[in-house]
Design a protein around this motif. Structure first.
Motif, PDB file in Angstrom:
ATOM      1  N   VAL A 158       1.242  -7.420   2.474  1.00  0.00           N
ATOM      2  CA  VAL A 158       2.594  -7.758   2.915  1.00  0.00           C
ATOM      3  C   VAL A 158       2.563  -7.974   4.420  1.00  0.00           C
ATOM      4  O   VAL A 158       2.257  -7.049   5.184  1.00  0.00           O
ATOM      5  CB  VAL A 158       3.602  -6.659   2.560  1.00  0.00           C
ATOM      6  CG1 VAL A 158       5.028  -7.116   2.916  1.00  0.00           C
ATOM      7  CG2 VAL A 158       3.526  -6.286   1.083  1.00  0.00           C
ATOM      8  N   ASN A 159       2.847  -9.183   4.833  1.00  0.00           N
ATOM      9  CA  ASN A 159       2.875  -9.535   6.249  1.00  0.00           C
ATOM     10  C   ASN A 159       4.192 -10.194   6.597  1.00  0.00           C
ATOM     11  O   ASN A 159       4.961 -10.604   5.712  1.00  0.00           O
ATOM     12  CB  ASN A 159       1.717 -10.480   6.582  1.00  0.00           C
ATOM     13  CG  ASN A 159       0.372  -9.796   6.486  1.00  0.00           C
ATOM     14  OD1 ASN A 159       0.057  -8.908   7.265  1.00  0.00           O
ATOM     15  ND2 ASN A 159      -0.446 -10.204   5.512  1.00  0.00           N
ATOM     16  N   ASN A 197       6.340  -1.062   5.998  1.00  0.00           N
ATOM     17  CA  ASN A 197       6.342  -0.003   4.993  1.00  0.00           C
ATOM     18  C   ASN A 197       5.863  -0.507   3.639  1.00  0.00           C
ATOM     19  O   ASN A 197       5.128   0.195   2.929  1.00  0.00           O
ATOM     20  CB  ASN A 197       7.739   0.593   4.857  1.00  0.00           C
ATOM     21  CG  ASN A 197       7.818   1.984   5.446  1.00  0.00           C
ATOM     22  OD1 ASN A 197       7.341   2.198   6.554  1.00  0.00           O
ATOM     23  ND2 ASN A 197       8.390   2.923   4.721  1.00  0.00           N
ATOM     24  N   ALA A 198       6.262  -1.720   3.269  1.00  0.00           N
ATOM     25  CA  ALA A 198       5.817  -2.269   1.992  1.00  0.00           C
ATOM     26  C   ALA A 198       4.306  -2.462   1.979  1.00  0.00           C
ATOM     27  O   ALA A 198       3.649  -2.248   0.950  1.00  0.00           O
ATOM     28  CB  ALA A 198       6.531  -3.590   1.710  1.00  0.00           C
ATOM     29  N   ALA A 199       3.739  -2.850   3.118  1.00  0.00           N
ATOM     30  CA  ALA A 199       2.282  -2.989   3.210  1.00  0.00           C
ATOM     31  C   ALA A 199       1.601  -1.633   3.059  1.00  0.00           C
ATOM     32  O   ALA A 199       0.568  -1.507   2.397  1.00  0.00           O
ATOM     33  CB  ALA A 199       1.901  -3.622   4.540  1.00  0.00           C
ATOM     34  N   LEU A 200       2.181  -0.610   3.668  1.00  0.00           N
ATOM     35  CA  LEU A 200       1.616   0.731   3.609  1.00  0.00           C
ATOM     36  C   LEU A 200       1.616   1.285   2.186  1.00  0.00           C
ATOM     37  O   LEU A 200       0.681   1.967   1.767  1.00  0.00           O
ATOM     38  CB  LEU A 200       2.426   1.647   4.530  1.00  0.00           C
ATOM     39  CG  LEU A 200       2.075   3.134   4.531  1.00  0.00           C
ATOM     40  CD1 LEU A 200       0.685   3.350   5.125  1.00  0.00           C
ATOM     41  CD2 LEU A 200       3.128   3.912   5.310  1.00  0.00           C
ATOM     42  N   GLY A 234       0.172  -5.887   6.802  1.00  0.00           N
ATOM     43  CA  GLY A 234       1.082  -5.108   7.629  1.00  0.00           C
ATOM     44  C   GLY A 234       1.323  -5.689   9.003  1.00  0.00           C
ATOM     45  O   GLY A 234       1.905  -5.021   9.869  1.00  0.00           O
ATOM     46  N   ALA A 235       0.919  -6.929   9.204  1.00  0.00           N
ATOM     47  CA  ALA A 235       1.087  -7.576  10.517  1.00  0.00           C
ATOM     48  C   ALA A 235       2.412  -8.331  10.570  1.00  0.00           C
ATOM     49  O   ALA A 235       2.903  -8.833   9.555  1.00  0.00           O
ATOM     50  CB  ALA A 235      -0.064  -8.537  10.781  1.00  0.00           C
TER      51      ALA A 235
END
Length: 246
Positions: free
Chosen positions: A178-179, A168-171, A234-235
C-alpha cells in the motif's frame, strides 16, 4: 504490458487524474472498473477504453457511502473473477476558509469523500485482494497531506488522514503493498476555475517550471502498482515538480 490478467478498481475514474490512471492501466492490459459518482464521465471513459481495445466497466459509486464502496468491489470481483489492484483517486477540494469560518457541512463533505471515502474503499478492497493472494494499492493524497496550506483546513485534515491510512494499511497487511502519492498542482477539472494568469503564477513557483498533468500522476501510479515497485511499501511519494522542497 505490465498488468495482463490483472483486475483493478479506480475510484474517481470519470475525469482528471482518475481517468488518466484508468486509461493507462487499461493500455497495459488491466481489466479496469471505473468507479465514480459522475455517470456520464465514467461511461465515456469506459467507452474510450473499450474502443481502444481495452477491458473496462463502469460502476456508479459514492465512496462516502460504505455500502457503495463495497458494491464497487463486489462488481469488480463478479465481473473480473478477482481483484488484484486498486487505485483510490477519488477526492474533492474546498474553498478557502479559516478554521473558525469553516462551515460544518463543508467539513463533513470534504472529509466524507477524502478521508472516510478512502477508509471505506480500503475496507472493501483489502479483503478482496487478500482473497486473490495479495496485490497492491495506491492512494492519491496531496501535498496537503504532507504540509499545511492556510485556509484549506478541511482539505489538509482529510489528506493528512489519507497519508496516515496509507501507512497503517501497509503496516497491517502482509502480501498487499500500500503506497500513496502526493500530487502538487495538477491541471485537472479541480483547477478549472483558474485564469491563465493564475495558472502561470502557480507554474512559476514550481522548480520544474510547469504544473503537473494527469498523465504525470498516472505514470507514477502505474509504477507503484507494478512488480517493478515490489519493494516499495508504505511510501507516500510527492509528485509535484519539486514544489515541496522549493
Amino acid at each position: 504490458m505490465r498488468f495482463i490478467a490483472k483486475s483493478v478498481v479506480v475510484t474517481g475514474g470519470a475525469s482528471g487524474m482518475g481517468e488518466a490512471v484508468a486509461k493507462r492501466l487499461a493500455r497495459e492490459g488491466a481489466s479496469v472498473l471505473v468507479a465514480d459518482f459522475n455517470e456520464a464521465g465514467g461511461t465515456r471513459v469506459v467507452s474510450e477504453i473499450t474502443a481502444a481495445g481495452g477491458t473496462a466497466l463502469f460502476q456508479h459509486t459514492d465512496v462516502s457511502d460504505p455500502s457503495s464502496a463495497q458494491a464497487m468491489v463486489d462488481a469488480a470481483v463478479t465481473n473480473f473473477g478477482k481483484l488484484d489492484l486498486a487505485a483510490n483517486v477519488a477526492g474533492i477540494g474546498q474553498g478557502h476558509a479559516l478554521v473558525q469560518e469553516t462551515e460544518l457541512e463543508l467539513w463533513q463533505r470534504v472529509n466524507g469523500v477524502n478521508s472516510s471515502g478512502l477508509f471505506f474503499s480500503l475496507r472493501a478492497e483489502i479483503p478482496a485482494l487478500l482473497a486473490a493472494g495479495g496485490g497492491a494499492i495506491v492512494n492519491v493524497a496531496s501535498l496537503a497531506g504532507l504540509q499545511t496550506f492556510k485556509s484549506l483546513n478541511a482539505y489538509v485534515a482529510s489528506k493528512h488522514a489519507a497519508v496516515g491510512l496509507t501507512k497503517n494499511a501497509a503496516l497491517e497487511n502482509k502480501n498487499i503493498r500500500v503506497n500513496g502519492i502526493a500530487p502538487g498542482a495538477v491541471l485537472t477539472p479541480m483547477l478549472g476555475n483558474l485564469s491563465q494568469e493564475e495558472v502561470d503564477g502557480y507554474a512559476a513557483s514550481v522548480p520544474s517550471g510547469r504544473l503537473g498533468t494527469p498523465q504525470d500522476i498516472a505514470n507514477v501510479v502505474a509504477f507503484l502498482l507494478s512488480e517493478e515497485a515490489s519493494f516499495v511499501n508504505g511510501a507516500v511519494i510527492p509528485v509535484d515538480g519539486g514544489l515541496l522542497v522549493a
